[in-house]
Enzyme design. Structure first.
Site, mmCIF file in Angstrom:
data_model
loop_
_atom_site.group_PDB
_atom_site.id
_atom_site.type_symbol
_atom_site.label_atom_id
_atom_site.label_comp_id
_atom_site.label_asym_id
_atom_site.label_seq_id
_atom_site.Cartn_x
_atom_site.Cartn_y
_atom_site.Cartn_z
ATOM 1 N N ASP A 10 24.222 -26.404 -73.402
ATOM 2 C CA ASP A 10 25.045 -25.913 -72.309
ATOM 3 C C ASP A 10 26.404 -25.688 -72.780
ATOM 4 O O ASP A 10 27.327 -26.301 -72.667
ATOM 5 C CB ASP A 10 24.961 -26.769 -71.136
ATOM 6 C CG ASP A 10 23.748 -26.953 -70.460
ATOM 7 O OD1 ASP A 10 23.069 -25.738 -70.406
ATOM 8 O OD2 ASP A 10 23.387 -28.011 -70.141
ATOM 9 N N LYS A 32 16.940 -25.871 -75.461
ATOM 10 C CA LYS A 32 17.117 -25.102 -74.007
ATOM 11 C C LYS A 32 18.365 -24.156 -73.875
ATOM 12 O O LYS A 32 19.515 -24.712 -74.152
ATOM 13 C CB LYS A 32 17.035 -26.192 -72.584
ATOM 14 C CG LYS A 32 17.310 -25.348 -71.538
ATOM 15 C CD LYS A 32 16.983 -26.035 -70.293
ATOM 16 C CE LYS A 32 18.194 -27.101 -69.960
ATOM 17 N NZ LYS A 32 19.048 -25.817 -68.797
ATOM 18 N N ASP A 59 15.877 -20.892 -70.038
ATOM 19 C CA ASP A 59 15.858 -21.336 -68.861
ATOM 20 C C ASP A 59 16.425 -20.327 -67.874
ATOM 21 O O ASP A 59 17.870 -20.782 -67.707
ATOM 22 C CB ASP A 59 16.412 -22.700 -68.777
ATOM 23 C CG ASP A 59 16.766 -23.590 -67.734
ATOM 24 O OD1 ASP A 59 16.123 -23.084 -66.552
ATOM 25 O OD2 ASP A 59 17.587 -24.293 -67.334
ATOM 26 N N LEU A 60 15.848 -19.549 -67.318
ATOM 27 C CA LEU A 60 16.784 -18.351 -66.592
ATOM 28 C C LEU A 60 16.289 -18.382 -65.284
ATOM 29 O O LEU A 60 16.694 -17.551 -64.470
ATOM 30 C CB LEU A 60 16.313 -16.841 -67.119
ATOM 31 C CG LEU A 60 16.995 -16.885 -68.609
ATOM 32 C CD1 LEU A 60 16.864 -15.525 -69.354
ATOM 33 C CD2 LEU A 60 18.506 -17.083 -69.015
ATOM 34 N N LYS A 61 15.294 -18.973 -64.984
ATOM 35 C CA LYS A 61 14.916 -19.290 -63.552
ATOM 36 C C LYS A 61 14.655 -18.001 -62.642
ATOM 37 O O LYS A 61 15.189 -17.713 -61.523
ATOM 38 C CB LYS A 61 15.909 -20.240 -62.838
ATOM 39 C CG LYS A 61 15.987 -21.790 -63.143
ATOM 40 C CD LYS A 61 16.972 -22.418 -62.519
ATOM 41 C CE LYS A 61 16.858 -23.849 -62.819
ATOM 42 N NZ LYS A 61 17.989 -24.055 -64.274
ATOM 43 N N HIS A 63 13.393 -15.098 -60.079
ATOM 44 C CA HIS A 63 13.064 -15.102 -58.603
ATOM 45 C C HIS A 63 13.456 -13.738 -58.036
ATOM 46 O O HIS A 63 14.617 -13.413 -57.876
ATOM 47 C CB HIS A 63 13.847 -16.182 -57.857
ATOM 48 C CG HIS A 63 13.468 -16.304 -56.474
ATOM 49 N ND1 HIS A 63 14.083 -17.555 -55.679
ATOM 50 C CD2 HIS A 63 12.416 -15.527 -55.597
ATOM 51 C CE1 HIS A 63 13.572 -17.186 -54.419
ATOM 52 N NE2 HIS A 63 12.467 -16.221 -54.405
ATOM 53 N N ASP A 64 12.469 -12.894 -58.043
ATOM 54 C CA ASP A 64 12.624 -11.302 -57.575
ATOM 55 C C ASP A 64 11.188 -10.971 -57.077
ATOM 56 O O ASP A 64 10.256 -11.831 -56.917
ATOM 57 C CB ASP A 64 13.240 -10.711 -58.760
ATOM 58 C CG ASP A 64 14.080 -9.339 -58.196
ATOM 59 O OD1 ASP A 64 13.790 -8.867 -57.317
ATOM 60 O OD2 ASP A 64 15.150 -9.233 -58.814
ATOM 61 N N PRO A 66 7.624 -9.304 -57.152
ATOM 62 C CA PRO A 66 6.471 -9.473 -58.501
ATOM 63 C C PRO A 66 6.852 -8.359 -59.557
ATOM 64 O O PRO A 66 6.583 -8.754 -60.756
ATOM 65 C CB PRO A 66 5.370 -9.267 -57.761
ATOM 66 C CG PRO A 66 5.678 -10.099 -56.137
ATOM 67 C CD PRO A 66 6.881 -9.410 -55.999
ATOM 68 N N ASN A 67 6.780 -7.310 -59.202
ATOM 69 C CA ASN A 67 6.761 -6.031 -60.478
ATOM 70 C C ASN A 67 8.018 -6.398 -61.203
ATOM 71 O O ASN A 67 7.851 -6.296 -62.517
ATOM 72 C CB ASN A 67 6.956 -4.786 -59.590
ATOM 73 C CG ASN A 67 6.914 -3.614 -60.500
ATOM 74 O OD1 ASN A 67 5.768 -3.615 -61.496
ATOM 75 N ND2 ASN A 67 7.772 -2.859 -60.514
ATOM 76 N N THR A 119 17.223 -29.907 -57.580
ATOM 77 C CA THR A 119 17.687 -31.374 -57.363
ATOM 78 C C THR A 119 18.927 -31.272 -56.609
ATOM 79 O O THR A 119 19.303 -32.311 -55.975
ATOM 80 C CB THR A 119 17.703 -32.325 -58.568
ATOM 81 O OG1 THR A 119 18.316 -31.558 -59.717
ATOM 82 C CG2 THR A 119 16.474 -32.718 -59.197
ATOM 83 N N GLY A 210 20.906 -33.238 -72.165
ATOM 84 C CA GLY A 210 22.173 -32.277 -72.482
ATOM 85 C C GLY A 210 23.238 -33.352 -72.913
ATOM 86 O O GLY A 210 23.375 -33.819 -74.237
ATOM 87 N N ARG A 211 24.164 -33.691 -72.319
ATOM 88 C CA ARG A 211 25.451 -34.274 -72.592
ATOM 89 C C ARG A 211 25.424 -35.788 -73.085
ATOM 90 O O ARG A 211 26.064 -35.964 -74.155
ATOM 91 C CB ARG A 211 26.557 -34.583 -71.336
ATOM 92 C CG ARG A 211 27.174 -33.053 -70.998
ATOM 93 C CD ARG A 211 27.495 -33.278 -69.471
ATOM 94 N NE ARG A 211 26.395 -33.249 -68.499
ATOM 95 C CZ ARG A 211 26.430 -33.546 -67.242
ATOM 96 N NH1 ARG A 211 27.759 -33.369 -66.655
ATOM 97 N NH2 ARG A 211 25.221 -33.517 -66.563
HETATM 98 O O1 C5P Z 1 23.836 -32.788 -69.500
HETATM 99 P P1 C5P Z 1 22.652 -33.185 -68.833
HETATM 100 O O2 C5P Z 1 21.766 -34.021 -69.438
HETATM 101 O O3 C5P Z 1 22.764 -33.608 -67.320
HETATM 102 O O4 C5P Z 1 22.039 -31.730 -68.562
HETATM 103 C C1 C5P Z 1 20.611 -31.577 -68.077
HETATM 104 C C2 C5P Z 1 20.271 -30.261 -68.094
HETATM 105 O O5 C5P Z 1 19.204 -29.910 -67.388
HETATM 106 C C3 C5P Z 1 21.412 -29.134 -67.822
HETATM 107 O O6 C5P Z 1 21.072 -27.949 -68.756
HETATM 108 C C4 C5P Z 1 20.984 -28.888 -66.214
HETATM 109 O O7 C5P Z 1 21.403 -27.471 -65.558
HETATM 110 C C5 C5P Z 1 19.505 -28.960 -66.296
HETATM 111 N N1 C5P Z 1 18.621 -29.197 -65.037
HETATM 112 C C6 C5P Z 1 19.044 -30.396 -64.318
HETATM 113 N N2 C5P Z 1 18.473 -30.651 -63.075
HETATM 114 C C7 C5P Z 1 17.627 -29.948 -62.596
HETATM 115 C C8 C5P Z 1 17.213 -28.603 -63.487
HETATM 116 C C9 C5P Z 1 17.817 -28.474 -64.660
HETATM 117 O O8 C5P Z 1 19.830 -31.098 -64.837
HETATM 118 N N3 C5P Z 1 17.062 -30.157 -61.595
#
Ligand code: C5P
Length: 232
Positions: A10, A32, A59-61, A63-64, A66-67, A119, A210-211
């Protein structure tokens, strides 16, 4: 593909991303790439990281309609990513179209994973804003099952939901779980967390971290610790 640790890169620039990845001189972690980095740097960042030998979860998620999703997935597939995702809320038809678009002429394709309910969405906002009045746990399992029906490989979910997803959709249906923290680490803004060892015990297939890695004093050591706890 077996169990693996995916590092959430990130960062907001290629420069910061490469400064981070340069620290990994031995093993090449699965990474990712999310919206922030992709929108900052475009598809070249994917090609460059791939060229360095990393597996990529894009990870671009999507949502649009179908075509549009089908055609966009065809473009992402040509970028040769290993895993990508979409919102299950786009319907089974949209997810089927995504699979069609993603499948290359030789029949191979990246893994495709669905986001069920984010979440950040809770029962109250789901009822008030989305007019969905079922218990959120049931909605998550229903969306996971729709993803399975559409032929997807798994879902992104909280590690706490991974066991139930496997019960509902089968052991082979992948669970990709963020919200992972070391037992002695900072939780940050994540609410429901698990350690890598706990995520392993509950049956997560991939953890997205991530962090705890990117902000660690020694990111390589933090990554190796994650792998040791999760993969063993
Ligand atoms: O830094 P951290 O470990 O919290 O990063 C978690 C990664 O997972 C981030 O890129 C965050 O956007 C992603 N993510 C999340 N919860 C979700 C979906 C994706 O934390 N439900």
């Amino acid at each position: 593909m077996g169990k693996d640790v995916i590092i959430a890169c990130d960062f907001d620039s290629a420069e910061k991303t490469f400064a981070f990845l340069d620290k990994f001189t031995g093993r090449k972690p699965f990474v990712k790439i999310g919206m922030e980095l992709y929108y900052a740097e475009g598809p070249s960042i994917v090609r460059e990281i791939k060229k360095r030998g990393h597996k990529i979860f894009l990870d671009l998620k999507l949502h649009d309609i179908p075509n549009t999703v089908k055609k966009s997935m065809a473009v992402l597939s040509r970028l040769d990513v290993d895993m990508t995702n979409l919102h299950a809320a786009g319907t089974v038809r949209m997810m089927e179209a995504a699979i069609e678009g993603l499948t290359r002429p030789d029949g191979t394709r990246p893994l495709l994973i669905a986001v069920t309910q984010l979440t950040s969405t809770d029962q109250e906002s789901m009822e008030k804003d989305l007019h969905i009045e079922k218990p959120i746990a049931d909605v998550v399992m229903h969306y996971a099952n729709n993803a399975k029906i559409a032929g997807l490989d798994g879902v992104v979910c909280s590690p706490l939901e991974a066991g139930k997803v496997h019960e509902t959709c089968g052991e082979k249906f992948l669970t990709v779980t963020p919200g992972v923290r070391f037992a002695d680490g900072d939780i940050g803004d994540q609410k429901r967390v698990m350690t890598p060892a706990e995520a392993k015990k509950i049956g997560s297939d991939y953890i997205v971290v991530g962090r705890p890695i990117t902000a660690a004093e020694d990111p390589v050591a933090a990554y190796e610790r994650c792998v040791a706890e999760f993969v063993g």
